[in-house]
Design an enzyme around this catalytic site. Sequence first.
Site, PDB file in Angstrom:
ATOM      1  N   PHE A 161      30.205  18.999   8.374  1.00  0.00           N
ATOM      2  CA  PHE A 161      29.039  19.765   7.896  1.00  0.00           C
ATOM      3  C   PHE A 161      27.798  19.233   8.589  1.00  0.00           C
ATOM      4  O   PHE A 161      27.525  18.036   8.563  1.00  0.00           O
ATOM      5  CB  PHE A 161      28.874  19.640   6.381  1.00  0.00           C
ATOM      6  N   ASP A 246      26.073  12.293  13.319  1.00  0.00           N
ATOM      7  CA  ASP A 246      25.257  12.906  12.271  1.00  0.00           C
ATOM      8  C   ASP A 246      25.270  11.973  11.071  1.00  0.00           C
ATOM      9  O   ASP A 246      26.234  11.939  10.299  1.00  0.00           O
ATOM     10  CB  ASP A 246      25.811  14.287  11.924  1.00  0.00           C
ATOM     11  N   LYS A 275      18.123  13.251   4.749  1.00  0.00           N
ATOM     12  CA  LYS A 275      18.322  12.990   3.318  1.00  0.00           C
ATOM     13  C   LYS A 275      17.569  11.772   2.736  1.00  0.00           C
ATOM     14  O   LYS A 275      16.493  11.923   2.208  1.00  0.00           O
ATOM     15  CB  LYS A 275      19.819  12.925   3.014  1.00  0.00           C
TER      16      LYS A 275
HETATM   17  C1  LIG Z   1      22.951  17.596   4.303  1.00  0.00           C
HETATM   18  C2  LIG Z   1      23.442  17.433   5.686  1.00  0.00           C
HETATM   19  C3  LIG Z   1      22.868  18.167   6.748  1.00  0.00           C
HETATM   20  C4  LIG Z   1      21.808  19.199   6.536  1.00  0.00           C
HETATM   21  O1  LIG Z   1      20.627  18.639   6.028  1.00  0.00           O
HETATM   22  P1  LIG Z   1      19.519  19.590   5.357  1.00  0.00           P
HETATM   23  O2  LIG Z   1      18.381  18.689   5.087  1.00  0.00           O
HETATM   24  O3  LIG Z   1      20.150  20.178   4.138  1.00  0.00           O
HETATM   25  O4  LIG Z   1      19.187  20.647   6.344  1.00  0.00           O
HETATM   26  C5  LIG Z   1      23.334  17.910   8.027  1.00  0.00           C
HETATM   27  N1  LIG Z   1      24.300  17.005   8.256  1.00  0.00           N
HETATM   28  C6  LIG Z   1      24.882  16.296   7.266  1.00  0.00           C
HETATM   29  C7  LIG Z   1      25.927  15.290   7.593  1.00  0.00           C
HETATM   30  C8  LIG Z   1      24.482  16.501   5.944  1.00  0.00           C
HETATM   31  O5  LIG Z   1      25.063  15.818   4.953  1.00  0.00           O
END
Ligand SMILES: *Cc1c(COP(=O)(O)O)cnc(C)c1O
Length: 434
Positions: A161, A246, A275
Site C-alpha cells: 500500500f 516506503d 504519518k
Molecule cells: C498511509 C500510507 C501511505 C499513504 O499516506 P497518506 O498520508 O494517507 O497519503 C503510503 N504508504 C504507506 C506505507 C502508508 O502506510
Amino acid sequence: MSTRETSIETAAAAALVDPAKGQEWLQRYSDALLGVFGTPQRVLVRGAGCLVWDADGKQYLDLLGGIAVNALGHAHPFVTSVISSQLATLGHVSNFFTSPTQVALAEKLLSLAGAPAGSKVFFANSGTEAVEAAFKLARRNSAPSHDGKPRTRILALEGGFHGRTMGALALTSKQAYRAPFEPLPGGVEHLPFNDLQALEAALDETVAAVVLEPIQGEAGVRPLSMSYLQKARELTSKAGALLILDEVQTGVGRTGRWFAHQASGITPDAMTLAKGLGGGFPIGALVTFGSEVSALLTPGQHGTTFGGNPVATAAALATVHALEAGAVLRNADDVGSFLRGALAEVDAVEDVRGEGLLIGFDLDGDYSAEAVKEALERGFIINAPAPRTLRLAPPLVLTRAEAQTFLDALPGILDTARYTHEQNTAAQPPEDSA
Ligand SMILES: *Cc1c(COP(=O)(O)O)cnc(C)c1O
C-alpha cells in the site's frame, strides 16, 4: 443561526457542552461529506495522551493513534506550544523562500537516517505525496540498459500500500482500490511478497526502481524478511535500479528504531515518510540518499505550495525532539515486546507480527470487524486491516499499564465478537438449505 449551521466556536466545543450529540453529528456527516470512508465509528472531540473522548463523553484508549500518526499521543504540550508559537510568528511562506525550521528538519532527518554526504530531503504534505515524489524520482532513473532497452519498469509487491493518488495507486496492489481508476500510470509490476526468486527473475537493467515497505502496514503488518531487504539492496545496486523504501507507516520511531530498515543494516536510495513525522500535524517527506540519486530531480521538475511550510516543519522538529528527549523509541520497543508476548498467550490469537508498536495479529476466525466494534463498546480503539487480522499502532508513549488494560479486556472482546459473528453468519443460511 439555523439548526443546520454551526459557528466555529460551537463546532469545536459543541460536544463538550452539549452531550449525547454523536448520532446527530453522524447524520449531518452523511448529509455533508463525500461517502468514501463509510460511516465513521464515533465522533471524537478531545484527546490527551493515549486517551480520546467522543461527543457523548465516552472515553477510549487509542490503540490506533490515527493510524500510526499520533506518535506522542494527543495534545502533546510541547508539540502544541511549538506549533502555536510558530503559527504566531510565521505560518506560511512560498517555496520561493525558506525558513529555519525547514532547513533544521531536513538536517535532522538526514542525520537520523545516517544518510551519506550529498543526501537531500523534499517535503510534502502527506504520505501519498511523498510517494508521488518518489515515483517521479524513479521515472528520472531512466538511463537505458547496456543493450539499449528503455529503463521504465517499476517493481512493487503484492499486498503493498503506497497511497491513493494516481501514481501512488499504481504502486498499490489492491484491485478494489485500483480497478475503478484505470488506466493508472504504467510500468508497475507487482511481485509475490517476500519471494526472492521472483525478485531475482524480474530484476534487470530495464527496472528503474523497486518500491518496498519494510513491514507492510495496510496488508496486516507483514514484515519483509531481513534477507529479502538485503538481497533487494544487492540486486538493485547491480541492475542500476533505485531501492525505494516506503516508510510512511514504519518510520519515525514506530518500530522502536528511527526507520524500520535500519534493523537490516542497508541504506536505500530513497525513503518516504509521513504519518508519525508531524506528531499529528500533516507533513510528508522524501529522503534521497547520496548525491547521484539526489540529482535526479532538477529545478522545476517537482514542487508543492504547502510542502515544508514553517508550521509543519516546526511540528515535526518538535515531535522528533520530544521522541528523543523522552527516550520514546525505547518505550515503543519495550511496550511493543510486552504486548506481542502477551498477545501470543491469548487463546483466540494465532500469529503475532510486527516491531515496536506496529503490531498485527490473526484471529481464529473471520471476526475482526466484530472485534473492532466490541472493543469500541469497551473503550478501546483498534483496527481490522483484514477479516481475521487486527492491527495496533498506538502512540509510542503507551505505557505497559495502559497496554495491560487492553490485554485484560481482549479475551472478553474476542469471545463476544466471535459469538456475534456466528450469530450474523447463522442468520444468513446458505442458499441451498432446505
Ligand atoms: C498511509 C500510507 C501511505 C499513504 O499516506 P497518506 O498520508 O494517507 O497519503 C503510503 N504508504 C504507506 C506505507 C502508508 O502506510
